[in-house]
Scaffold this motif. Structure first.
Motif, PDB file in Angstrom:
ATOM      1  N   GLU A  46       0.937  -1.137  -0.057  1.00 55.81           N
ATOM      2  CA  GLU A  46       0.092   0.103   0.142  1.00 55.81           C
ATOM      3  C   GLU A  46       0.943   1.270  -0.024  1.00 55.81           C
ATOM      4  O   GLU A  46       1.961   1.027   0.771  1.00 55.81           O
ATOM      5  CB  GLU A  46      -0.688   0.150   1.379  1.00 55.81           C
ATOM      6  CG  GLU A  46      -1.606   1.378   1.575  1.00 55.81           C
ATOM      7  CD  GLU A  46      -2.216   1.201   3.030  1.00 55.81           C
ATOM      8  OE1 GLU A  46      -1.382   0.845   3.921  1.00 55.81           O
ATOM      9  OE2 GLU A  46      -3.325   1.736   3.281  1.00 55.81           O
ATOM     10  N   PHE A  52       4.787   6.158   5.159  1.00 52.50           N
ATOM     11  CA  PHE A  52       3.288   6.401   5.397  1.00 52.50           C
ATOM     12  C   PHE A  52       2.916   7.578   5.912  1.00 52.50           C
ATOM     13  O   PHE A  52       2.972   7.570   7.058  1.00 52.50           O
ATOM     14  CB  PHE A  52       3.235   4.918   6.529  1.00 52.50           C
ATOM     15  CG  PHE A  52       1.586   4.784   6.982  1.00 52.50           C
ATOM     16  CD1 PHE A  52       0.834   4.331   5.751  1.00 52.50           C
ATOM     17  CD2 PHE A  52       1.187   4.970   8.074  1.00 52.50           C
ATOM     18  CE1 PHE A  52      -0.593   4.192   5.952  1.00 52.50           C
ATOM     19  CE2 PHE A  52      -0.161   4.917   8.158  1.00 52.50           C
ATOM     20  CZ  PHE A  52      -1.143   4.543   7.036  1.00 52.50           C
ATOM     21  N   PRO A 135      -8.943   3.230   7.959  1.00 54.97           N
ATOM     22  CA  PRO A 135      -8.880   3.189   9.712  1.00 54.97           C
ATOM     23  C   PRO A 135      -8.529   4.586  10.282  1.00 54.97           C
ATOM     24  O   PRO A 135      -8.123   5.780   9.373  1.00 54.97           O
ATOM     25  CB  PRO A 135      -7.847   2.173   9.912  1.00 54.97           C
ATOM     26  CG  PRO A 135      -6.859   2.479   8.935  1.00 54.97           C
ATOM     27  CD  PRO A 135      -7.664   2.828   7.587  1.00 54.97           C
ATOM     28  N   GLY A 136      -8.456   4.861  11.536  1.00 51.23           N
ATOM     29  CA  GLY A 136      -7.850   5.974  11.924  1.00 51.23           C
ATOM     30  C   GLY A 136      -8.873   7.108  12.379  1.00 51.23           C
ATOM     31  O   GLY A 136      -9.969   6.838  12.390  1.00 51.23           O
ATOM     32  N   HIS A 148      -2.864   8.591  12.918  1.00 51.89           N
ATOM     33  CA  HIS A 148      -3.074   7.704  12.018  1.00 51.89           C
ATOM     34  C   HIS A 148      -4.302   8.418  11.325  1.00 51.89           C
ATOM     35  O   HIS A 148      -5.475   7.882  11.211  1.00 51.89           O
ATOM     36  CB  HIS A 148      -3.457   6.133  12.323  1.00 51.89           C
ATOM     37  CG  HIS A 148      -3.604   5.326  11.383  1.00 51.89           C
ATOM     38  ND1 HIS A 148      -2.786   4.481  11.284  1.00 51.89           N
ATOM     39  CD2 HIS A 148      -4.279   5.279  10.259  1.00 51.89           C
ATOM     40  CE1 HIS A 148      -2.737   3.520  10.190  1.00 51.89           C
ATOM     41  NE2 HIS A 148      -3.732   4.187   9.609  1.00 51.89           N
ATOM     42  N   GLU A 150      -5.733   8.635   8.198  1.00 49.99           N
ATOM     43  CA  GLU A 150      -6.180   8.270   6.967  1.00 49.99           C
ATOM     44  C   GLU A 150      -7.573   8.819   6.532  1.00 49.99           C
ATOM     45  O   GLU A 150      -7.990   9.161   5.370  1.00 49.99           O
ATOM     46  CB  GLU A 150      -6.353   6.408   6.827  1.00 49.99           C
ATOM     47  CG  GLU A 150      -4.945   6.018   6.467  1.00 49.99           C
ATOM     48  CD  GLU A 150      -4.931   4.519   6.148  1.00 49.99           C
ATOM     49  OE1 GLU A 150      -5.504   4.248   5.072  1.00 49.99           O
ATOM     50  OE2 GLU A 150      -4.592   3.829   6.910  1.00 49.99           O
ATOM     51  N   CYS A 180      -4.808  -3.153   2.668  1.00 48.44           N
ATOM     52  CA  CYS A 180      -4.534  -3.117   4.326  1.00 48.44           C
ATOM     53  C   CYS A 180      -5.526  -3.268   5.135  1.00 48.44           C
ATOM     54  O   CYS A 180      -5.913  -4.598   5.417  1.00 48.44           O
ATOM     55  CB  CYS A 180      -3.896  -1.884   4.754  1.00 48.44           C
ATOM     56  SG  CYS A 180      -3.074  -1.953   6.306  1.00 48.44           S
ATOM     57  N   ASN A 181      -6.125  -2.298   5.822  1.00 47.88           N
ATOM     58  CA  ASN A 181      -7.294  -2.559   6.668  1.00 47.88           C
ATOM     59  C   ASN A 181      -8.577  -3.304   6.328  1.00 47.88           C
ATOM     60  O   ASN A 181      -9.136  -4.032   7.018  1.00 47.88           O
ATOM     61  CB  ASN A 181      -7.841  -1.340   7.438  1.00 47.88           C
ATOM     62  CG  ASN A 181      -8.724  -1.581   8.628  1.00 47.88           C
ATOM     63  OD1 ASN A 181      -9.920  -1.448   8.445  1.00 47.88           O
ATOM     64  ND2 ASN A 181      -7.986  -1.736   9.678  1.00 47.88           N
ATOM     65  N   ASN A 205       0.448  -1.195   5.251  1.00 43.58           N
ATOM     66  CA  ASN A 205       1.416  -0.324   6.266  1.00 43.58           C
ATOM     67  C   ASN A 205       0.824  -0.460   7.436  1.00 43.58           C
ATOM     68  O   ASN A 205      -0.131   0.261   7.983  1.00 43.58           O
ATOM     69  CB  ASN A 205       1.416   1.272   5.767  1.00 43.58           C
ATOM     70  CG  ASN A 205       2.418   1.496   4.641  1.00 43.58           C
ATOM     71  OD1 ASN A 205       3.321   1.886   4.626  1.00 43.58           O
ATOM     72  ND2 ASN A 205       1.285   1.335   3.501  1.00 43.58           N
ATOM     73  N   THR A 206       1.411  -1.564   8.361  1.00 39.77           N
ATOM     74  CA  THR A 206       0.830  -1.771   9.568  1.00 39.77           C
ATOM     75  C   THR A 206       1.749  -1.365  10.907  1.00 39.77           C
ATOM     76  O   THR A 206       2.660  -2.063  11.044  1.00 39.77           O
ATOM     77  CB  THR A 206       0.252  -3.146   9.741  1.00 39.77           C
ATOM     78  OG1 THR A 206      -0.656  -3.383   8.896  1.00 39.77           O
ATOM     79  CG2 THR A 206      -0.220  -3.379  11.289  1.00 39.77           C
ATOM     80  N   ARG A 222       0.031  -8.393  16.653  1.00 34.98           N
ATOM     81  CA  ARG A 222      -0.231  -7.421  15.179  1.00 34.98           C
ATOM     82  C   ARG A 222      -0.081  -8.663  14.221  1.00 34.98           C
ATOM     83  O   ARG A 222      -0.792  -8.692  13.217  1.00 34.98           O
ATOM     84  CB  ARG A 222       0.589  -6.303  15.094  1.00 34.98           C
ATOM     85  CG  ARG A 222       0.688  -5.268  16.258  1.00 34.98           C
ATOM     86  CD  ARG A 222      -0.695  -4.607  15.980  1.00 34.98           C
ATOM     87  NE  ARG A 222      -0.609  -3.485  15.361  1.00 34.98           N
ATOM     88  CZ  ARG A 222      -1.461  -2.678  15.173  1.00 34.98           C
ATOM     89  NH1 ARG A 222      -2.615  -3.140  15.514  1.00 34.98           N
ATOM     90  NH2 ARG A 222      -1.178  -1.646  14.440  1.00 34.98           N
TER      91      ARG A 222
HETATM   92  N1  CDT Z   1      -2.895   1.169   6.600  1.00 39.80           N
HETATM   93  C1  CDT Z   1      -3.527   0.714   7.314  1.00 39.80           C
HETATM   94  O1  CDT Z   1      -4.816   0.556   6.971  1.00 39.80           O
HETATM   95  N2  CDT Z   1      -3.216   0.200   8.504  1.00 39.80           N
HETATM   96  C2  CDT Z   1      -4.128  -0.301   9.460  1.00 39.80           C
HETATM   97  C3  CDT Z   1      -3.664   0.105  10.831  1.00 39.80           C
HETATM   98  C4  CDT Z   1      -4.572   0.242  11.813  1.00 39.80           C
HETATM   99  S1  CDT Z   1      -4.214   0.743  13.224  1.00 39.80           S
HETATM  100  C5  CDT Z   1      -4.864   2.776  13.294  1.00 39.80           C
HETATM  101  C6  CDT Z   1      -4.318  -1.961   9.654  1.00 39.80           C
HETATM  102  O2  CDT Z   1      -5.342  -2.363   9.640  1.00 39.80           O
HETATM  103  O3  CDT Z   1      -3.100  -2.338   9.384  1.00 39.80           O
END
Ligand code: CDT
Length: 314
Positions: A46, A52, A135-136, A148, A150, A180-181, A205-206, A222
């Protein structure tokens, strides 16, 4: 057998001050290595061209434009497209998109999305997806150590969950994308599964640490949650999946790695072991998707729509 060779091209960190030229050169090198290892399709993370950036607050969004792409390819990203053509690869690429297009009220606006595309070996973009699950938060948070943002930088994707059938190394494959999310939501996977997807490509990007863990989510969990989501999504939808990280320490903030390739049995076929640029490769026989699809996850036979009312209404 419908055999294709799939590569996950994990990227190590990109610092905020680094330019496109540096990362594009790294990506070209990964494409070259993927070609040497016989890959037909390569999946990047991503937001692959930049750090990021949703961790950085910018008040006026127009001042953040440098993190986005208005055209693809651009002079800075052209070498990537040249390499895709040179090696005859299919490629998943995540990036921040600026699109000048009408909004839901028909008003032409400058709009921002967290986007991914499938690039064919000809260099043509054959499928576009815009991230649905952002997210965020939208405003600067005084209680978080790391932002965060986004929801500030992107609108919710407006293209649904498209799947296309495209040739990959001489085999026609049903290709789908998540970002990602999205991978944590069974609804995303099922949208693709209902279109007989055979390969789900997703970049992430986590952050290595959950800022909101309340003492209940350790850093090692995680990775567990990321893999759990991808493995379950693949098994329950009888598809191969590739999850690809941007990993490592960006300006003092750590992103997890563990890029992974998973088969329709939900088993891990390949797993990255660094937080750096790293290529993992797996031979995927798409005929494997048939088993689940025609037996336990034969959707037409076994799904019970009448019992699922809440899913689309709440
Ligand atoms: N980039 C991304 O979507 N990252 C999210 C982090 C969530 S924590 C606010 C993920 O789900 O990996």
């Amino acid at each position: 057998n419908r055999l294709i060779t799939v590569a996950a091209a994990q990227l190590g960190p990109i610092q905020r001050a680094e330019g496109r030229d540096v990362v594009v050169a790294r990506m070209v090198r990964l494409l070259e290595r993927a070609h040497q290892r016989g890959a037909n399709v390569v999946v990047f993370p991503e937001l692959a061209f930049t750090t990021f950036f949703p961790r950085w607050y910018v008040e006026n969004l127009d001042e953040a434009d440098g993190w986005y792409e208005e055209t693809l390819p651009s002079p800075a990203t052209q070498p990537l497209f040249d390499a895709i053509r040179r090696y005859g690869l299919t490629c998943y690429l995540g990036y921040a998109e600026i699109a000048h297009e009408p909004d839901e009220n028909g008003v032409l606006r400058k709009r921002r999305f967290n986007t991914s595309v499938v690039i064919a070996p000809s260099g043509e973009i054959v499928l576009k997806y815009r991230k649905v699950h952002l997210p965020g938060h939208k405003e600067f948070s005084t209680i978080r150590k790391v932002q965060h943002l986004e929801k500030r930088y992107f609108e919710v994707g407006n293209l649904g969950f498209p799947v296309t059938r495209a040739p990959v190394g001489g085999v026609d494959v049903n290709l789908g994308m998540l970002i990602c999310n999205d991978r944590r939501w069974p609804e995303s996977w099922r949208e693709l599964g209902l279109q007989q997807v055979e390969l789900v490509m997703l970049g992430y990007n986590t952050p290595a640490v959950n800022q909101e863990n309340r003492g209940f989510e350790a850093p090692y969990q995680r990775q567990f949650h990321s893999q759990l989501s991808i493995q379950a999504g693949c098994y329950q939808n009888a598809t191969f999946g590739v999850g690809v990280a941007k990993a490592g320490n960006e300006d003092g903030f750590e992103l997890m790695g563990h890029s992974v390739i998973v088969n329709p049995q939900g088993e891990v076929m390949a797993l990255a072991s660094t937080w750096d640029d790293e290529l993992i490769v797996a031979d995927c026989n798409l005929a494997m998707c048939e088993l689940g699809r025609s037996t336990i996850f034969n959707f037409a036979q076994h799904r019970r729509l009448e019992a699922y009312q809440r899913i689309a209404t709440q």
